[in-house]
Write a protein that holds these residues in place. Structure first.
Motif, PDB file in Angstrom:
ATOM      1  N   GLY A  17       0.821  -1.199   0.000  1.00  0.00           N
ATOM      2  CA  GLY A  17       0.000   0.000   0.000  1.00  0.00           C
ATOM      3  C   GLY A  17       0.853   1.245   0.000  1.00  0.00           C
ATOM      4  O   GLY A  17       2.017   1.248  -0.418  1.00  0.00           O
ATOM      5  N   ALA A  42      -2.938   9.514   6.033  1.00  0.00           N
ATOM      6  CA  ALA A  42      -3.717   8.669   5.113  1.00  0.00           C
ATOM      7  C   ALA A  42      -2.996   7.337   4.995  1.00  0.00           C
ATOM      8  O   ALA A  42      -1.767   7.286   4.941  1.00  0.00           O
ATOM      9  CB  ALA A  42      -3.855   9.333   3.751  1.00  0.00           C
ATOM     10  N   SER A  98      -3.471   3.427   2.984  1.00  0.00           N
ATOM     11  CA  SER A  98      -4.205   2.532   2.086  1.00  0.00           C
ATOM     12  C   SER A  98      -3.418   1.243   1.966  1.00  0.00           C
ATOM     13  O   SER A  98      -2.256   1.259   1.541  1.00  0.00           O
ATOM     14  CB  SER A  98      -4.391   3.184   0.712  1.00  0.00           C
ATOM     15  OG  SER A  98      -5.051   2.299  -0.174  1.00  0.00           O
ATOM     16  N   LYS A 124      -3.535  -3.195   1.079  1.00  0.00           N
ATOM     17  CA  LYS A 124      -4.222  -4.353   0.510  1.00  0.00           C
ATOM     18  C   LYS A 124      -3.482  -5.618   0.925  1.00  0.00           C
ATOM     19  O   LYS A 124      -2.253  -5.610   1.080  1.00  0.00           O
ATOM     20  CB  LYS A 124      -4.256  -4.269  -1.021  1.00  0.00           C
ATOM     21  CG  LYS A 124      -5.064  -3.112  -1.581  1.00  0.00           C
ATOM     22  CD  LYS A 124      -5.058  -3.147  -3.107  1.00  0.00           C
ATOM     23  CE  LYS A 124      -5.853  -1.978  -3.686  1.00  0.00           C
ATOM     24  NZ  LYS A 124      -5.863  -2.001  -5.177  1.00  0.00           N
ATOM     25  N   ASP A 181      -7.595   9.364   6.923  1.00  0.00           N
ATOM     26  CA  ASP A 181      -8.415   8.367   6.248  1.00  0.00           C
ATOM     27  C   ASP A 181      -7.640   7.066   6.178  1.00  0.00           C
ATOM     28  O   ASP A 181      -6.421   7.058   5.947  1.00  0.00           O
ATOM     29  CB  ASP A 181      -8.771   8.829   4.832  1.00  0.00           C
ATOM     30  CG  ASP A 181      -9.546  10.138   4.827  1.00  0.00           C
ATOM     31  OD1 ASP A 181     -10.757  10.095   5.046  1.00  0.00           O
ATOM     32  OD2 ASP A 181      -8.914  11.191   4.630  1.00  0.00           O
ATOM     33  N   HIS A 207      -7.924   3.192   4.318  1.00  0.00           N
ATOM     34  CA  HIS A 207      -8.599   2.338   3.337  1.00  0.00           C
ATOM     35  C   HIS A 207      -7.947   0.959   3.385  1.00  0.00           C
ATOM     36  O   HIS A 207      -6.723   0.832   3.271  1.00  0.00           O
ATOM     37  CB  HIS A 207      -8.474   2.929   1.930  1.00  0.00           C
ATOM     38  CG  HIS A 207      -9.013   2.022   0.853  1.00  0.00           C
ATOM     39  ND1 HIS A 207     -10.363   1.932   0.574  1.00  0.00           N
ATOM     40  CD2 HIS A 207      -8.390   1.170  -0.001  1.00  0.00           C
ATOM     41  CE1 HIS A 207     -10.541   1.073  -0.406  1.00  0.00           C
ATOM     42  NE2 HIS A 207      -9.359   0.588  -0.765  1.00  0.00           N
ATOM     43  N   GLU A 263      -8.271  -3.212   2.019  1.00  0.00           N
ATOM     44  CA  GLU A 263      -8.867  -4.250   1.176  1.00  0.00           C
ATOM     45  C   GLU A 263      -8.187  -5.561   1.530  1.00  0.00           C
ATOM     46  O   GLU A 263      -6.970  -5.694   1.360  1.00  0.00           O
ATOM     47  CB  GLU A 263      -8.675  -3.941  -0.308  1.00  0.00           C
ATOM     48  CG  GLU A 263      -9.407  -2.695  -0.792  1.00  0.00           C
ATOM     49  CD  GLU A 263      -9.219  -2.464  -2.279  1.00  0.00           C
ATOM     50  OE1 GLU A 263      -9.116  -3.466  -3.013  1.00  0.00           O
ATOM     51  OE2 GLU A 263      -9.155  -1.295  -2.699  1.00  0.00           O
ATOM     52  N   ASP A 280     -13.430   1.696   4.667  1.00  0.00           N
ATOM     53  CA  ASP A 280     -13.036   3.102   4.577  1.00  0.00           C
ATOM     54  C   ASP A 280     -13.407   3.765   5.889  1.00  0.00           C
ATOM     55  O   ASP A 280     -14.591   3.818   6.249  1.00  0.00           O
ATOM     56  CB  ASP A 280     -13.740   3.805   3.416  1.00  0.00           C
ATOM     57  CG  ASP A 280     -13.128   3.431   2.075  1.00  0.00           C
ATOM     58  OD1 ASP A 280     -11.914   3.591   1.926  1.00  0.00           O
ATOM     59  OD2 ASP A 280     -13.870   2.963   1.193  1.00  0.00           O
TER      60      ASP A 280
END
Length: 894
Positions: free
Chosen positions: A507, A525, A527, A529, A569, A571, A573, A590
């Protein structure tokens, strides 16, 4: 012509008298003012004396009005506490003079302090026979006082109206007195002078200190220069100079205590630092020139009496904002340990950095080896670190592409960091990084870093179940942008790859920090996976506490404002996630954070054969875990209830597919808290439901058949109750109890059932209802003797745990009476024919009568139960009233 005698002029005498009168009046007023101020000062001193546990004396207070407003305080003594040989502090004189006219004409907005001077100050630092010191005793006393309230607004005070022409501490003395041995010993730092001139907003500051350290004349000198002062008068240091002639440190040994054990050594310093941007709020280049030498430091317990030499020799300059660093000379020596540097870096934060012969190398950086020279190091490190740390920083590359390579190798090191990690010597632990100037990012650093923690045991941290030898690597790449003007410090990770055991995560992330104090903000932030993640395998399981150990009463208090200014934030997956013995699939998350509020903007996952969406849920992280309020909003489709409950209860309870919505509010995560504070509602439908707790028709049939006046046969229990193909229901939750919004009713070929009531979070049932036996089932139970025209109701209650329920309040007598009448009517019909039918109708009162009798009996039993509950509630109310009256009587009798 005779001359007239000259008249004497009287006005000079009158004026002189007035002036004399004013002077006398002023003197009397000042005398009375001095007496009043002295009295007030002694009163305040008495208050502080109680807090400090030692007497405070003030010799005299005198004031003056001309040519400036001033005050002098003389002969202040903070005395000795019990068992102390000398006073803590003695001050001969404190003088403050403020210009009168500017203060009057400006209405107090222009305060010019002409002079503020403390002279003849003596601080006696005494080590007492019991190992304490008089200073530590004062600190203990102050710690007993209630803490002062912190101001709500931490904005610096504007002191731009204040100007101090001179502030000084002159002829001060620090006496060190050792009373721990048979013979008292005494040292002194004499002739201590500190002076500040022209202290005001907008002017640079210079502080000068001179002292005679263990010598007859001043041999230690410090000069500190600061940038022009802001309105708050809080300085930003720019330049620091330390100079000292050789000082024999040997006499200081006893005063440093046996835990240090200094026996010999000397100190010499000649060091100058231009601080620049290296300090918060500073600007410009930084340089370090000169150094210090501590030679022949010998400590008690050193192996073979080894002496430690500490040498700092620097000729270093740089500019943090431009990314410049020049190491003409960098030498740090701690006995056998050395850190050396050379070369230069230019424009590291620019688009075209250049490097020349840059190298930073550490040798023999082994705490275990240093402890041979300085034994107290073993205690301070608590045997946590042993072995040589490898450190190499080198520049390489062409003119077009240059970079710094950093290699920190802890593989030869043994680590024992309590409640964090451990590692044996030889276990892999290494960081390699490459740093270069950004190509087009406006002055940010590019970096790549790889960390290999394969040899580390993370289990002591209580979070990761990672053993030595298992994979744990972190591979990152990104940019670092230092804070500049209104631009915040920012780190962007364009690549974030983590391999942990069998799991892999990829990520990116970023974080930006700006402001200070209450105005500090952090924006982030993340993110990530992962195709597969087994959290149960990765997380350390909580081990039960040994018998007799007390469980902690709660987590330590934490600042509820610790998340203020944070926003970000997240995120996620995850293809397959194993967590808390649950298997999730295709998880998509999220999450948004604002201060301490975490809001789920999107959450979808497959679990237990169905799907769950929890978008709109939220939790506040500021309070302690047991007091965190949360809201859970979830929609469930096609969830297999048998699977969902299998890990939560010891036996099967409910089967079928559940569709529904939840809207719950609660506080804390523990079951005990939720029992009292969980509220909300659940609406849904159970398709193909099965209740595994009991076979309700079979449970009813046994007592019913046993009570019949003729032979019958009870049903063999299948252990389960089939529910409706589609069973809609609604539940309202209050104070941790789930109450049915309306009775649930379903009909099966063998019986129709209806229940009302609720269930607690611990699985305890409190349901009341009826099982209505269908005519075919009754015919089967009575071996064909009776076939009632309609279903017969049997009332009952379900209590106990849902997976092992208890049937109480089972009342079969109304149904037994009805069946007996129907059986008698049937016998009369078979014997007497048509006349028998009339007899049967007389016996049963007609089918309607039989039906009505059963219903009446059931209603009667229901009313009896309700009346019993009402009476119990009324008795409890009266008992509470009597108890309250008794308490009131007790209060008034006191």
């Amino acid at each position: 012509m005779s001359q007239q005698p000259l008249k004497k002029k009287r006005w000079p005498y009158i004026l002189g008298g007035v002036v004399l009168l004013l002077v006398v009046a002023g003197a009397i007023a000042l005398w009375r003012l001095d007496a009043y101020l002295l009295e007030r000062a002694r009163t305040e001193a008495a208050t502080y004396a109680k807090q400090l546990g030692r007497p405070i004396e003030i010799g005299d207070v005198s004031t003056r009005l001309l040519p400036s407003v001033g005050a002098e305080v003389e002969n202040v003594v903070v005395g000795a506490a019990e068992g102390e040989p000398v006073p803590l502090l003695e001050m001969k004189r404190l003088e403050v003079a403020v210009a009168l006219w500017p203060a009057l004409t400006s209405g107090g907005k222009d305060i010019q302090v002409k002079n503020a001077e403390v002279s003849g100050l003596t601080l006696n630092y005494v080590q007492l026979p019991d190992g304490t010191t008089n200073v530590s005793r004062v600190q203990d006393k102050l710690a007993e006082q209630p803490p002062a309230e912190e101001p709500a607004d931490d904005t610096p005070t504007d002191l731009s109206a204040v100007r101090v022409d001179r502030a000084a501490l002159t002829d001060a003395t620090l006496r060190l007195i050792d009373r721990t041995g048979a013979q008292p010993r005494e040292l002194a730092i004499n002739d201590l002078d500190v002076e500040v001139k022209d202290l005001r907003a907008g002017k640079p500051l210079e502080v000068v200190l001179h002292a005679a350290v263990l010598a007859d004349k001043q041999n230690f000198h410090v000069t500190l220069n600061a940038a022009p002062l802001p309105p708050s008068l809080i300085p930003v240091p720019e330049r620091l100079v330390i100079q000292s002639e050789p000082i024999d440190l040997t006499p200081l040994g006893p005063f440093l205590g046996p835990e240090v054990g200094l026996q010999a050594g000397s100190l010499r310093a000649d060091w100058k630092a231009e601080l620049g941007a290296a300090v918060p709020g500073g600007n410009g280049p930084t340089s370090l020139q000169g150094g210090l030498q501590a030679r022949g430091l010998r400590f008690a317990g050193a192996e073979g009496g080894k002496a430690l030499d500490v040498v700092v020799d620097t000729d270093v300059s740089g500019d943090m904002k431009a990314g410049d660093l020049s190491l003409k000379k960098l030498l740090l020596e701690l006995g056998p340990a050395r850190l050396t540097g050379k070369g230069e870096v230019k424009g590291l934060l620019s688009e075209t950095p250049s490097m020349k012969d840059f190298e930073l190398v550490g040798e023999n950086l082994d705490p275990e080896l240093l402890a041979e020279y300085y034994p107290p190091l073993r205690k301070s490190l608590a045997n946590q670190v042993a072995g040589p740390v490898g450190l190499v920083v080198k520049a390489e590359g062409t003119q077009q592409e240059q970079a710094l390579n950093v290699d920190v190798d802890l593989t030869p090191v043994r680590l024992r960091i309590p409640e964090q990690l451990s590692k044996e010597k030889g276990g892999t632990m290494r960081l390699t990084a490459r740093v270069s100037g950004a190509a087009a990012s406006g002055g940010a650093l590019r970096f790549e870093a790889k960390t290999d923690l394969g040899g580390v045991d993370m289990r002591p941290g209580g979070l990761l179940n990672k053993r030595p030898g298992q994979t744990f690597t972190v591979d990152t790449a990104g940019t670092y942008q230092p804070e500049s003007g209104k631009s915040p410090l920012k780190v962007d990770l364009s690549r974030l790859n983590v391999a942990l055991l069998d799991a892999t995560m990829t990520g990116k992330a970023s974080v930006a920090m700006a402001g200070e104090g209450a105005k500090q903000t952090t924006t982030f932030a993340l993110s990530m996976k992962s195709p597969r993640l087994n959290a149960d395998e990765l997380m350390v399981e909580d081990e039960p506490a040994p018998e007799g150990d007390k469980k902690p009463t709660g987590e330590p208090p934490s600042d509820p404002q610790r998340f203020k200014g944070m926003s970000g934030d997240v995120h996620l997956e995850i293809g397959a996630l194993r967590m808390s013995d649950m298997d999730f699939s295709n998880m998509l998350v999220d999450v948004k954070m604002k201060d301490d509020l975490i809001t789920v903007e999107r959450f979808t996952t497959g679990v237990y054969g169905g799907t769950v969406s929890a978008s709109g849920s939220s939790v506040r992280m500021g309070p302690p875990a047991a007091e965190r309020p949360f809201e859970l909003k979830a929609e469930v489709k096609g969830m297999d209830m048998a699977e969902a409950l299998s890990s939560r209860v010891p036996k099967k309870v409910l089967g079928g597919k559940f569709d529904g919505q939840m809207n719950l509010q609660g506080v804390g995560y523990e079951t005990e808290s939720l029992k009292e504070r969980l509220a909300g509602a659940i609406e849904g439908n159970l398709a193909g439901g099965v209740f595994f707790g009991a076979d309700l028709p079979a449970v009813v049939s046994g007592p019913l058949v046993k009570a019949l006046p003729f032979a019958g046969k009870a049903l063999s229990s299948e252990g389960v109750t089939q529910l409706a193909e589609q069973l809609p229901f609604g539940v309202k939750i209050a104070n941790g109890v789930a109450q049915l919004s309306k009775p649930i009713t379903w009909t099966r070929p063998e019986a129709a059932m209806s229940f009302d009531g609720g269930i607690r979070l611990d699985g305890t049932l409190d349901l009341a209802g009826s099982v209505n036996l269908q005519p075919p089932l009754v015919q089967k139970l009575t071996l064909g003797k009776v076939t009632p025209p309609e279903a017969l109701p049997v009332t009952m209650k379900l209590t106990g745990k849902a997976w092992s329920p208890e049937v109480t309040g089972l009342d079969v007598m109304p149904a037994v009476t009805t069946l007996a009448k129907l059986a008698a009517a049937g016998a009369a019909t078979s014997l007497l024919g048509d006349k028998g039918k009339q007899v049967g109708q007389i016996i049963t009162g007609g089918t309607d009568a039989a039906k009505e009798a059963a219903r009446a009996e059931a209603e009667k039993r229901k009313q009896e139960l309700e009346e019993k509950a009402r009476q119990e509630a009324e008795a409890a109310r009266k008992k509470a009233e009597e108890k309250a009256k008794d308490k009131l009587k007790g209060i008034f009798k006191r």
